[in-house]
Scaffold this motif. Structure first.
Motif, PDB file in Angstrom:
ATOM      1  N   ILE A 188      39.935  43.113  56.856  1.00 46.51           N
ATOM      2  CA  ILE A 188      40.968  42.726  55.617  1.00 46.51           C
ATOM      3  C   ILE A 188      42.225  43.420  56.280  1.00 46.51           C
ATOM      4  O   ILE A 188      42.310  44.478  56.586  1.00 46.51           O
ATOM      5  CB  ILE A 188      40.720  43.758  54.461  1.00 46.51           C
ATOM      6  CG1 ILE A 188      39.344  42.954  53.578  1.00 46.51           C
ATOM      7  CG2 ILE A 188      41.762  43.608  53.437  1.00 46.51           C
ATOM      8  CD1 ILE A 188      39.157  43.646  52.344  1.00 46.51           C
ATOM      9  N   LYS A 239      41.197  46.010  46.106  1.00 48.95           N
ATOM     10  CA  LYS A 239      41.010  44.879  45.030  1.00 48.95           C
ATOM     11  C   LYS A 239      40.370  43.621  45.674  1.00 48.95           C
ATOM     12  O   LYS A 239      39.516  42.956  45.098  1.00 48.95           O
ATOM     13  CB  LYS A 239      42.322  44.547  44.654  1.00 48.95           C
ATOM     14  CG  LYS A 239      42.866  45.495  43.966  1.00 48.95           C
ATOM     15  CD  LYS A 239      44.504  45.316  43.438  1.00 48.95           C
ATOM     16  CE  LYS A 239      45.033  46.339  42.494  1.00 48.95           C
ATOM     17  NZ  LYS A 239      46.221  46.304  42.212  1.00 48.95           N
ATOM     18  N   GLU A 240      40.588  43.510  47.157  1.00 45.47           N
ATOM     19  CA  GLU A 240      39.832  42.525  47.934  1.00 45.47           C
ATOM     20  C   GLU A 240      38.511  42.819  47.890  1.00 45.47           C
ATOM     21  O   GLU A 240      37.539  41.746  47.914  1.00 45.47           O
ATOM     22  CB  GLU A 240      40.556  42.143  49.088  1.00 45.47           C
ATOM     23  CG  GLU A 240      41.747  41.628  48.970  1.00 45.47           C
ATOM     24  CD  GLU A 240      42.170  40.852  50.621  1.00 45.47           C
ATOM     25  OE1 GLU A 240      41.521  40.542  51.127  1.00 45.47           O
ATOM     26  OE2 GLU A 240      43.510  40.710  50.574  1.00 45.47           O
ATOM     27  N   SER A 291      36.595  41.938  44.897  1.00 40.44           N
ATOM     28  CA  SER A 291      36.324  40.577  44.608  1.00 40.44           C
ATOM     29  C   SER A 291      34.923  40.259  45.091  1.00 40.44           C
ATOM     30  O   SER A 291      34.370  39.069  44.570  1.00 40.44           O
ATOM     31  CB  SER A 291      37.260  39.731  45.342  1.00 40.44           C
ATOM     32  OG  SER A 291      37.153  39.905  46.551  1.00 40.44           O
TER      33      SER A 291
END
Length: 259
Positions: free
Chosen positions: A19, A207-208, A211
């Protein structure tokens, strides 16, 4: 006893997952990056890898010790019932997943990189951390009440508590204490506001990571917990005696008493 069977990872699932946010890179490793808190009086630090048969000095020389604290952006906290014989049998643990932003777990990476990591807390460490985060529940209750109690509190509080976790940096630190068996350490928790670009980027990465529920999964612990639940269920079934058998036993005892 039924065992949980997990599908092997496909080639796509085994691909390295990075990420990238605001010039920082965060790795989601294929195999969980696991650490342990060794709370014995001779250690009082986080460790990784196999340390059986080693003392602190030898483990440190082997690069297996990872400092007395870690600061993290938290991705997930869950409860697991686990067995690690002989000391822990069907015992409740907190499973912590996060991105290290401070401490030796972070220092092994470039200043603009880190990786998703995990460790467990139990007993005193777990209990004190849960007391610490009770404030998030109280804050959610106050917010819900001030907004007129218009929605279901459970769903409302879940989102509010997640917002609290997603906006703070948590510190987990080995802390000395004394018990009836002598000195030892427990993992003390605290939290603060983020400071600096790395920590802000890590909170965005959280937050990613959230998910995709597969990101914060340790297959070994999933299997361990499944075996614990099966063992608990089997033990409970064995302890249940049919009413007819109890009545027959009671009848025999009464007859013996009258004789």
């Amino acid at each position: 006893m039924n065992q949980l069977k997990l599908k092997p990872l496909t080639k796509l699932e085994q691909t390295m997952n990075i990420i990238q946010i605001d010039g920082y890179g965060f790795l989601i490793p294929n195999s969980p990056s696991r650490y342990r808190g060794n709370c014995s009086k001779e250690w009082g630090c986080f460790v990784t890898g196999e340390t059986k048969g080693l003392n602190h000095s030898k483990a440190e020389k082997a690069g297996l010790t990872k400092g007395t604290f870690v600061e993290m952006a938290i991705c997930q906290i869950s409860t697991k019932v686990l067995t690690f014989e002989p000391n822990y049998v069907n015992e409740e643990f907190l499973e912590i997943w996060g991105i290290p932003v401070g401490g030796e777990m972070k220092d092994q990476f470039h200043e603009k990189a880190s990786e998703l990591s995990t460790f467990l807390m139990h007993r005193e460490s777990k209990d004190k951390f849960q007391l610490l985060t009770e404030q998030f529940v109280k804050n959610a209750l106050n917010s819900w009440a001030s907004e007129g109690m218009k929605t279901d509190f459970n769903s409302y509080s879940f989102e509010k508590i997640r917002e609290s976790y997603n906006s703070k940096i948590f510190r987990f630190e080995m802390t000395p204490t004394e018990g009836k068996h002598g000195p030892y350490f427990y993992i003390a928790g605290s939290y603060r506001e983020p400071n600096g670009e790395l920590e802000i980027a890590a909170l965005k990465a959280v937050k990613e990571i959230q998910s995709n529920s597969n990101n914060c999964q340790d297959r070994r612990l999933i299997e361990n917990q499944a075996k614990c639940f099966a063992a608990i269920a089997e033990s409970e079934n064995q302890s249940r005696v049919p009413v007819s058998q109890l009545n027959a036993t009671n009848s025999k005892q009464l007859k013996s008493a009258k004789a």
